[in-house]
Scaffold this motif. Structure first.
Motif, PDB file in Angstrom:
ATOM      1  N   LEU A  98       0.651  -1.003  -0.081  1.00 55.38           N
ATOM      2  CA  LEU A  98      -0.189  -0.046   0.318  1.00 55.38           C
ATOM      3  C   LEU A  98       0.402   1.769  -0.113  1.00 55.38           C
ATOM      4  CD1 LEU A  98      -3.035  -0.380   2.986  1.00 55.38           C
ATOM      5  CD2 LEU A  98      -3.073  -0.137   0.350  1.00 55.38           C
ATOM      6  N   ILE A  99       0.809   2.526  -0.687  1.00 56.89           N
ATOM      7  CA  ILE A  99       1.102   3.620  -0.605  1.00 56.89           C
ATOM      8  C   ILE A  99       0.185   4.481  -0.042  1.00 56.89           C
ATOM      9  CG2 ILE A  99       1.744   5.435  -1.469  1.00 56.89           C
ATOM     10  CD1 ILE A  99       3.589   3.110  -1.704  1.00 56.89           C
ATOM     11  N   GLU A 100      -0.199   5.333   1.327  1.00 59.13           N
ATOM     12  CA  GLU A 100      -0.988   5.645   2.087  1.00 59.13           C
ATOM     13  C   GLU A 100      -0.742   7.246   1.545  1.00 59.13           C
ATOM     14  OE1 GLU A 100      -2.917   7.201   6.137  1.00 59.13           O
ATOM     15  OE2 GLU A 100      -1.728   5.261   6.049  1.00 59.13           O
ATOM     16  N   ILE A 101      -0.864   8.202   0.851  1.00 59.46           N
ATOM     17  CA  ILE A 101      -1.320   9.014   0.826  1.00 59.46           C
ATOM     18  C   ILE A 101      -2.349  10.768   1.546  1.00 59.46           C
ATOM     19  CG2 ILE A 101      -1.011  11.192  -1.530  1.00 59.46           C
ATOM     20  CD1 ILE A 101      -1.480   8.946  -3.527  1.00 59.46           C
ATOM     21  N   VAL A 102      -1.559  11.051   2.110  1.00 55.17           N
ATOM     22  CA  VAL A 102      -2.138  11.909   3.293  1.00 55.17           C
ATOM     23  C   VAL A 102      -1.688  13.674   2.520  1.00 55.17           C
ATOM     24  CG1 VAL A 102      -2.088  12.756   5.661  1.00 55.17           C
ATOM     25  CG2 VAL A 102      -1.415  10.442   5.119  1.00 55.17           C
ATOM     26  N   THR A 103      -2.713  14.219   2.885  1.00 53.71           N
ATOM     27  CA  THR A 103      -2.932  15.924   2.672  1.00 53.71           C
ATOM     28  C   THR A 103      -2.387  16.854   3.972  1.00 53.71           C
ATOM     29  OG1 THR A 103      -5.210  16.095   3.169  1.00 53.71           O
ATOM     30  CG2 THR A 103      -4.613  15.496   0.778  1.00 53.71           C
ATOM     31  N   LYS A 104      -1.690  17.749   3.452  1.00 51.17           N
ATOM     32  CA  LYS A 104      -1.935  18.992   4.790  1.00 51.17           C
ATOM     33  C   LYS A 104      -3.722  19.557   5.249  1.00 51.17           C
ATOM     34  CE  LYS A 104       2.296  19.968   4.582  1.00 51.17           C
ATOM     35  NZ  LYS A 104       3.993  21.213   4.651  1.00 51.17           N
ATOM     36  N   PRO A 105      -4.246  19.718   5.749  1.00 54.37           N
ATOM     37  CA  PRO A 105      -5.581  20.418   6.346  1.00 54.37           C
ATOM     38  C   PRO A 105      -6.008  21.266   5.039  1.00 54.37           C
ATOM     39  CG  PRO A 105      -4.524  20.692   8.233  1.00 54.37           C
ATOM     40  CD  PRO A 105      -3.162  20.149   6.967  1.00 54.37           C
ATOM     41  N   ILE A 106      -7.038  21.043   4.491  1.00 54.62           N
ATOM     42  CA  ILE A 106      -7.279  21.582   3.172  1.00 54.62           C
ATOM     43  C   ILE A 106      -8.412  22.894   2.792  1.00 54.62           C
ATOM     44  CG2 ILE A 106      -8.040  21.076   0.586  1.00 54.62           C
ATOM     45  CD1 ILE A 106      -7.569  18.497   0.960  1.00 54.62           C
ATOM     46  N   MET A 107      -8.117  24.106   3.187  1.00 51.15           N
ATOM     47  CA  MET A 107      -8.458  25.625   3.799  1.00 51.15           C
ATOM     48  C   MET A 107      -9.080  26.258   2.802  1.00 51.15           C
ATOM     49  SD  MET A 107      -7.055  25.527   7.577  1.00 51.15           S
ATOM     50  CE  MET A 107      -8.156  26.888   8.404  1.00 51.15           C
ATOM     51  N   GLY A 108     -10.483  26.735   3.426  1.00 48.44           N
ATOM     52  CA  GLY A 108     -10.392  27.840   2.058  1.00 48.44           C
ATOM     53  C   GLY A 108     -11.047  27.542   1.215  1.00 48.44           C
ATOM     54  N   THR A 109     -12.094  25.818   1.297  1.00 49.68           N
ATOM     55  CA  THR A 109     -12.572  25.867  -0.129  1.00 49.68           C
ATOM     56  C   THR A 109     -13.881  26.487   0.118  1.00 49.68           C
ATOM     57  OG1 THR A 109     -12.941  23.563   0.759  1.00 49.68           O
ATOM     58  CG2 THR A 109     -11.376  23.264  -0.351  1.00 49.68           C
ATOM     59  N   ARG A 110     -14.621  26.493   1.209  1.00 50.43           N
ATOM     60  CA  ARG A 110     -16.047  26.591   1.561  1.00 50.43           C
ATOM     61  C   ARG A 110     -17.090  26.021   1.082  1.00 50.43           C
ATOM     62  NH1 ARG A 110     -17.324  29.269   5.295  1.00 50.43           N
ATOM     63  NH2 ARG A 110     -18.824  30.582   4.279  1.00 50.43           N
ATOM     64  N   GLU A 111     -17.880  26.972   0.250  1.00 50.13           N
ATOM     65  CA  GLU A 111     -19.172  25.621  -0.246  1.00 50.13           C
ATOM     66  C   GLU A 111     -18.757  24.313  -1.151  1.00 50.13           C
ATOM     67  OE1 GLU A 111     -18.515  28.633  -3.191  1.00 50.13           O
ATOM     68  OE2 GLU A 111     -18.578  28.151  -1.227  1.00 50.13           O
ATOM     69  N   LYS A 112     -17.563  24.511  -2.165  1.00 49.81           N
ATOM     70  CA  LYS A 112     -16.891  23.742  -2.641  1.00 49.81           C
ATOM     71  C   LYS A 112     -15.783  22.480  -2.264  1.00 49.81           C
ATOM     72  CE  LYS A 112     -16.415  26.241  -6.974  1.00 49.81           C
ATOM     73  NZ  LYS A 112     -17.326  27.632  -6.384  1.00 49.81           N
ATOM     74  N   ALA A 113     -16.378  22.126  -0.940  1.00 45.49           N
ATOM     75  CA  ALA A 113     -15.792  21.771  -0.163  1.00 45.49           C
ATOM     76  C   ALA A 113     -15.600  19.873  -0.402  1.00 45.49           C
ATOM     77  CB  ALA A 113     -15.536  21.282   1.980  1.00 45.49           C
ATOM     78  N   PRO A 114     -16.995  19.416  -0.461  1.00 50.07           N
ATOM     79  CA  PRO A 114     -17.028  18.189  -1.224  1.00 50.07           C
ATOM     80  C   PRO A 114     -16.662  17.971  -2.360  1.00 50.07           C
ATOM     81  CG  PRO A 114     -18.600  19.108   0.021  1.00 50.07           C
ATOM     82  CD  PRO A 114     -18.211  20.071  -0.294  1.00 50.07           C
ATOM     83  N   ALA A 115     -16.777  19.308  -3.355  1.00 49.57           N
ATOM     84  CA  ALA A 115     -16.548  18.817  -4.652  1.00 49.57           C
ATOM     85  C   ALA A 115     -15.065  19.112  -5.123  1.00 49.57           C
ATOM     86  CB  ALA A 115     -17.032  19.776  -5.356  1.00 49.57           C
ATOM     87  N   VAL A 116     -14.569  19.749  -3.818  1.00 46.80           N
ATOM     88  CA  VAL A 116     -13.154  19.678  -4.021  1.00 46.80           C
ATOM     89  C   VAL A 116     -12.395  18.392  -4.233  1.00 46.80           C
ATOM     90  CG1 VAL A 116     -10.302  20.471  -2.783  1.00 46.80           C
ATOM     91  CG2 VAL A 116     -12.779  22.411  -3.681  1.00 46.80           C
ATOM     92  N   ALA A 117     -13.462  17.142  -2.046  1.00 46.27           N
ATOM     93  CA  ALA A 117     -12.653  15.728  -1.892  1.00 46.27           C
ATOM     94  C   ALA A 117     -12.480  15.019  -3.372  1.00 46.27           C
ATOM     95  CB  ALA A 117     -14.021  15.744  -1.004  1.00 46.27           C
ATOM     96  N   ARG A 118     -13.735  15.499  -3.456  1.00 45.92           N
ATOM     97  CA  ARG A 118     -14.255  14.418  -4.996  1.00 45.92           C
ATOM     98  C   ARG A 118     -13.281  15.016  -6.145  1.00 45.92           C
ATOM     99  NH1 ARG A 118     -19.648  12.908  -8.252  1.00 45.92           N
ATOM    100  NH2 ARG A 118     -19.297  11.812 -10.088  1.00 45.92           N
ATOM    101  N   ALA A 119     -12.790  15.734  -6.680  1.00 43.78           N
ATOM    102  CA  ALA A 119     -11.714  15.337  -7.898  1.00 43.78           C
ATOM    103  C   ALA A 119     -10.288  15.708  -7.693  1.00 43.78           C
ATOM    104  CB  ALA A 119     -11.729  17.538  -7.699  1.00 43.78           C
ATOM    105  N   TYR A 120     -10.143  15.693  -5.736  1.00 44.75           N
ATOM    106  CA  TYR A 120      -8.474  15.642  -5.694  1.00 44.75           C
ATOM    107  C   TYR A 120      -8.378  14.119  -6.068  1.00 44.75           C
ATOM    108  CZ  TYR A 120      -5.089  13.696  -2.651  1.00 44.75           C
ATOM    109  OH  TYR A 120      -4.304  13.312  -1.835  1.00 44.75           O
ATOM    110  N   VAL A 121      -9.464  13.131  -5.051  1.00 49.43           N
ATOM    111  CA  VAL A 121      -9.712  11.657  -5.367  1.00 49.43           C
ATOM    112  C   VAL A 121      -9.725  11.232  -6.971  1.00 49.43           C
ATOM    113  CG1 VAL A 121     -10.104   9.759  -4.925  1.00 49.43           C
ATOM    114  CG2 VAL A 121     -10.711  11.290  -3.222  1.00 49.43           C
TER     115      VAL A 121
END
Length: 502
Positions: free
Chosen positions: A174-197
């Motif tokens: 396995l490779i586990e890829i861990v982000t730093k806290p992702i802030m400032g996305t506001r209402e786009k937070a769920p969409a940013v999570a999906r787009a990143y994956v």
């Protein structure tokens, strides 16, 4: 907490700023496991791909899989990470039935890749917005076994009559890829999570180090989320929703947790730092266990493995072998295919870029490939609540169905029935056409007889056509197509009708 007790998304964002943290686990496609020679193939009979090392039996000694190290470095480089000159493994201690050694061999404070970044694009009403995601670390570890809880209503251990464990997956690299806290996305937070994956999946697939099939668990995402008062710039207490295995669910889980956290905080409560389970059927999360911190795992260096020290020459050689970056690849494909910005955006958003590319490579035109994947097949995936890539149909199948349309064997309407058969496991497109008798009738005699019957049954329509009202032929064409179950060549039927009535 039920969905009725959530704060609405808009109300939650009016009071709180969300912060994301995404941990993505990627199973590597090496031939053997991380620390032993057992095969790392998916789908074997339970407990047939094990040995003393991956079962953690006394006296067994692990050896690091060199190909897994290479894959880890390639992933780290693709994420603009620093590659460690020296790193080592550690023992992460905890007990669970699917962890045969009672510890997981992982990396803790010395990961092989760290301090990286990648950019993701999120479509919006005002065009595409780019978000930079900072990568804290990408480290090597081994997967656990797989528990099956039998009985009960939820498939979870609570309420189950008994549990079974398959250790075939224990020790898979396995490779586990861990982000730093992702802030400032506001209402786009769920969409940013999906787009990143989605972006990560595309990038890793391009590297060729994993098949990243979320439905099989070779790519899994843990969604960490916290809320803090709007404008505070702080981080709240986080929860971690474990093993979310579809792009759609990553977005839904983030949105759900925002509403759940906000409801608790607005009522004066506090968030428990815990792991949570995502339920695909109901779209909610439920409590798993109180989240452990690093010190709870009692990490210490793995004494049975030597450190990993990749040479700078090797790292630079691997850097030079990296494939075309996803953004550049998308731009090239868009130009090659002649897609508009909107068409390309929708193709990427549907997770169909690779599928369309393979379908075109199998012989279909770009527009035809896009049409079938983004309309017919995307609709079916949505109905089945699954990823489009998980449908039991291949790009070669789609290309073959389009070829049957192109050569006049079937039309678009019949093609949809061919899709039905292929998805139902009835065979190849040609086998489905033959078994269901879907081929277009080209026999002139049969077509002529059907046309004559339609004219005889609709004398008023026939008279209009004789009077020069050619548009009225549509009614007769429809009658013939109905009689022949859509298996007639509509163009030839029209010609026969006009020949007889001119």
């Amino acid at each position: 907490m039920t969905t009725a007790e959530l704060l609405s998304f808009d109300d939650a964002l009016a009071a709180y700023d969300p912060a994301l943290g995404l941990e993505v686990h990627v199973e590597l496609n090496t031939n053997t496991k991380m620390f032993c020679g057992c095969p790392a193939t998916f789908g074997g009979e339970p407990n047939t791909q094990t040995c003393p090392t991956c079962l953690g039996l006394p006296g067994s000694m692990p050896v690091v899989n060199g190909k897994a190290v290479e894959s880890a470095i390639r992933i780290g480089l693709a994420l603009n990470c620093e590659i460690a000159e020296w790193c080592r493994f550690a023992r992460k201690n905890y007990f669970y039935p699917d962890m045969p050694k009672n510890f997981q061999t992982s990396q803790y404070d010395e990961p092989i890749a760290f301090e990286g970044w990648t950019d993701v694009e999120v479509p919006g009403e005002n065009g595409v917005e780019t978000f930079r995601i900072e990568i804290e670390r990408a480290h090597m570890e081994e997967d656990t076994g797989k528990s099956l809880h039998v009985g009960g209503a939820t498939g979870r251990i609570h309420g189950a009559e008994y549990s079974l464990v398959d250790y075939n997956r224990a020790g898979i690299p396995l490779i586990e890829i861990v982000t730093k806290p992702i802030m400032g996305t506001r209402e786009k937070a769920p969409a940013v999570a999906r787009a990143y994956v989605a972006h990560l999946r595309e990038l890793i697939l391009g590297l060729g180090v994993s098949d990243v099939r979320m439905e099989q668990g070779s790519l899994r995402c843990d969604v960490n989320l916290s809320l803090a008062p709007t404008g505070s710039g702080q981080l709240g207490t986080r929860t971690e929703t474990k093993n979310v295995n579809s792009l759609r669910s990553v977005e839904r889980a983030a949105r759900y947790e925002i509403g759940r956290h906000a409801a608790i905080l607005a009522a004066g409560g506090s968030i428990l730092q815990e792991t949570r389970h995502w339920h695909e059927d109901t779209g909610i999360t439920t409590s798993g266990r109180e989240k452990s911190d690093a010190e709870d795992y009692r990490y210490f260096p793995e004494p049975d493995l030597v450190p990993v020290a990749p040479s700078r020459e090797w790292v630079e050689e691997l850097r030079g072998s990296l494939p075309e970056p996803p953004r550049e690849r998308r731009a090239r494909l868009q130009a090659d295919w002649g897609f508009s910005d909107l068409e390309m955006r929708d193709t990427v958003g549907a997770g169909a870029l690779g599928l369309v590319e393979e379908t075109i490579a199998a012989g279909a035109s770009p527009q035809a490939a896009r049409k079938w994947w983004l309309s017919e097949l995307a609709r079916r995936a949505n109905e089945q609540n699954t990823e489009i890539s998980a449908l039991p149909i291949t790009p070669a199948d789609v290309a073959r169905i389009q070829a049957l349309v192109d050569d006049g064997s079937i039309n678009d309407k019949l093609a949809r029935q061919v899709f039905d058969g292929v998805l139902a496991g009835e065979g190849t497109p040609d086998e489905v056409v033959a078994a269901r008798r879907l081929a277009i009738v080209s026999d002139e005699g049969a077509l002529g007889e059907a046309v004559d019957r339609a004219i005889e049954a609709n004398p008023d329509v026939a008279e209009k056509i004789r009077d020069g009202k050619v548009a009225a032929a549509g009614a007769l064409i429809g009658a013939v197509m109905k009689e022949m179950r859509g298996q007639a060549d509509a163009g030839r039927v029209r010609e026969l009708i006009l020949e007889r009535l001119s």
